[in-house]
Structures are given as structure tokens and as C-alpha cells.
Enzyme design. Structure first.
Site, mmCIF file in Angstrom:
data_model
loop_
_atom_site.group_PDB
_atom_site.id
_atom_site.type_symbol
_atom_site.label_atom_id
_atom_site.label_comp_id
_atom_site.label_asym_id
_atom_site.label_seq_id
_atom_site.Cartn_x
_atom_site.Cartn_y
_atom_site.Cartn_z
ATOM 1 N N PRO A 13 0.786 -1.229 0.000
ATOM 2 C CG PRO A 13 -0.188 -1.143 2.102
ATOM 3 C CD PRO A 13 0.466 -2.087 1.145
ATOM 4 C CG ASN A 14 -0.451 4.340 1.028
ATOM 5 O OD1 ASN A 14 -1.385 4.771 0.356
ATOM 6 N ND2 ASN A 14 -0.615 3.889 2.254
ATOM 7 N NE ARG A 21 1.361 13.585 -2.354
ATOM 8 C CZ ARG A 21 0.214 12.905 -2.360
ATOM 9 N NH1 ARG A 21 -0.036 12.021 -1.423
ATOM 10 N NH2 ARG A 21 -0.685 13.131 -3.288
ATOM 11 C CE1 TYR A 26 9.175 4.852 2.982
ATOM 12 C CE2 TYR A 26 7.795 6.816 2.900
ATOM 13 C CZ TYR A 26 8.151 5.625 3.494
ATOM 14 O OH TYR A 26 7.485 5.195 4.613
ATOM 15 C CG ASN A 77 8.371 -2.364 0.595
ATOM 16 O OD1 ASN A 77 7.751 -2.468 1.664
ATOM 17 N ND2 ASN A 77 9.034 -1.273 0.264
ATOM 18 C CB ALA A 80 1.261 -0.084 6.336
ATOM 19 C CD GLU A 101 9.871 -7.917 5.884
ATOM 20 O OE1 GLU A 101 9.295 -9.013 6.075
ATOM 21 O OE2 GLU A 101 9.953 -7.048 6.755
ATOM 22 C CG HIS A 103 10.945 -2.710 5.074
ATOM 23 N ND1 HIS A 103 9.609 -2.574 4.778
ATOM 24 C CD2 HIS A 103 11.096 -3.876 5.726
ATOM 25 C CE1 HIS A 103 8.968 -3.633 5.256
ATOM 26 N NE2 HIS A 103 9.845 -4.438 5.826
ATOM 27 N NE ARG A 110 10.170 5.710 8.790
ATOM 28 C CZ ARG A 110 9.261 5.639 7.814
ATOM 29 N NH1 ARG A 110 9.363 4.701 6.885
ATOM 30 N NH2 ARG A 110 8.263 6.499 7.766
HETATM 31 O O1 CA2 Z 1 10.469 1.666 4.083
HETATM 32 C C1 CA2 Z 1 9.641 0.980 3.470
HETATM 33 O O2 CA2 Z 1 9.844 0.490 2.364
HETATM 34 C C2 CA2 Z 1 8.252 0.777 4.095
HETATM 35 O O3 CA2 Z 1 7.836 -0.546 3.770
HETATM 36 C C3 CA2 Z 1 7.350 1.797 3.454
HETATM 37 C C4 CA2 Z 1 5.935 1.806 4.032
HETATM 38 C C5 CA2 Z 1 5.962 1.868 5.551
HETATM 39 O O4 CA2 Z 1 4.640 1.732 6.052
HETATM 40 C C6 CA2 Z 1 6.858 0.795 6.146
HETATM 41 O O5 CA2 Z 1 6.874 0.960 7.545
HETATM 42 C C7 CA2 Z 1 8.260 0.907 5.601
HETATM 43 C C8 CA2 Z 1 5.156 3.006 3.527
HETATM 44 C C9 CA2 Z 1 4.980 3.017 2.059
HETATM 45 C C10 CA2 Z 1 4.341 4.297 1.677
HETATM 46 O O6 CA2 Z 1 5.073 4.829 0.603
HETATM 47 C C11 CA2 Z 1 5.065 6.174 0.410
HETATM 48 C C12 CA2 Z 1 5.901 6.626 -0.570
HETATM 49 C C13 CA2 Z 1 5.984 7.951 -0.808
HETATM 50 C C14 CA2 Z 1 5.191 8.826 -0.084
HETATM 51 C C15 CA2 Z 1 4.335 8.370 0.877
HETATM 52 C C16 CA2 Z 1 4.261 7.021 1.129
#
Ligand code: CA2
Length: 160
Positions: A13-14, A21, A26, A77, A80, A101, A103, A110
């Protein structure tokens, strides 16, 4: 001759927001660019890669669940869902397809809720904190393990 290894890259997700963003967390690469780089790396390594992204837990569970016999390894990946999804953990454990896995951010540095992964224990390993380069590292690690016979490819599993 051994069949060409097929790897599945799943983003949760996301992650479609990558590069649009929160670049301080990221980075600047978009998901499309990450996928193009993986396709290029796959050609270099002589393997096939298929990339998918979904915001829905059930999609990820279904894709992992149907990977057995079709894919030799998974780069995951789960975003969340990493921290919340028993269903995804069960799918990874049940599929028996070697999974790494990934990240992008260093989840250990974090918020506390990101420091628990429900899926890591059923994966071969976890790559975290190296930005989007982590996807390529995971792909290389999987290919190396599969080629060394350290984990079984889909071909090997099918012959059992
Ligand atoms: O660090 C990672 O790859 C995460 O899997 C990214 C997830 C987060 O919930 C994990 O704890 C760590 C969030 C992905 C959301 O991606 C975005 C990318 C750009 C802007 C906003 C969100």
C-alpha cells in the site's frame, strides 16, 4: 538446460506514491523507475521479473498464494502490512516460495510500530535502509541463493 528463473516483485500500500511524496524518507525514484531498473537488472542476470503493486491486503495474499509453481522467488515490500498482516505472513509461510523482505527506509530507526515485522521470520532475510537500491540487492540475493541450490526453485519443487 535449467529453466530461466522467474521472480515476482510485490509492492504494498501507498508505494505507488514513491518519488511523488516524502522524498526525504523514500527518495526521488518513482515506482515505475524502480520497476524499469529491476527489469534491466533481470536482463543482466538472465532472469525474468514481474512487478505488481496493490493497496489491498487480499491482492498481496492472493499473489503470494498463487506464486508456488509459477515463480521461483519473491521480493516483497509489503509496506504497512509488514507490521500488521498475519494473513500475509501465513501466505508467505504457506506458499513455500523463497521470499526476501525489502524496506526502502531503515525501519529499525523509525517509529516503534515499524520495528516489528510479522513477515520477516518467514522470509529468507530482510534488506532495510538502503533506499530503492534494496530491491536490486534482494533480486541478486535471491538469484544467487537459487543458483547455488541453497533454496529450491519452482522447477525443483515441481519435481518433488
Ligand atoms: O520503508 C519501506 O519500504 C516501508 O515498507 C514503506 C511503508 C511503511 O509503512 C513501512 O513501515 C516501511 C510506507 C509506504 C508508503 O510509501 C510512500 C511513498 C511515498 C510517499 C508516501 C508514502
Amino acid at each position: 538446460m535449467a529453466a530461466v528463473l522467474k521472480l515476482l516483485v510485490l509492492n504494498g500500500p501507498n508505494l505507488q506514491l514513491l518519488g511523488r511524496r516524502s522524498p526525504e524518507i523514500y527518495g526521488h525514484a518513482t515506482l515505475g523507475e524502480v520497476e524499469e531498473n529491476l527489469a534491466r537488472l533481470a536482463r543482466e542476470l538472465g532472469v525474468e521479473v514481474e512487478c505488481r503493486q496493490s493497496n489491498h491486503e487480499g491482492d498481496l495474499v492472493d499473489w503470494v498464494g498463487s506464486a508456488a509453481g509459477r515463480f521461483d522467488g519473491i521480493v516483497l515490500n509489503a509496506a504497512a502490512y509488514t507490521h500488521t498482516s498475519i494473513a500475509l505472513r501465513d501466505a508467505v509461510a504457506g506458499a513455500g516460495v523463497p521470499t526476501v523482505e525489502v524496506h526502502i527506509s531503515n525501519v529499525a530507526a523509525r517509529e516503534e510500530f515499524r520495528q516489528r515485522s510479522l513477515t520477516a521470520a518467514v522470509c529468507l532475510g530482510q534488506i532495510t535502509g538502503f533506499g530503492v537500491a534494496g530491491y536490486g540487492m534482494a533480486l541478486r540475493a535471491l538469484v544467487e541463493r537459487l543458483r547455488a541450490g541453497a533454496v529450491e526453485s519452482a522447477e525443483g519443487r515441481d519435481k518433488r
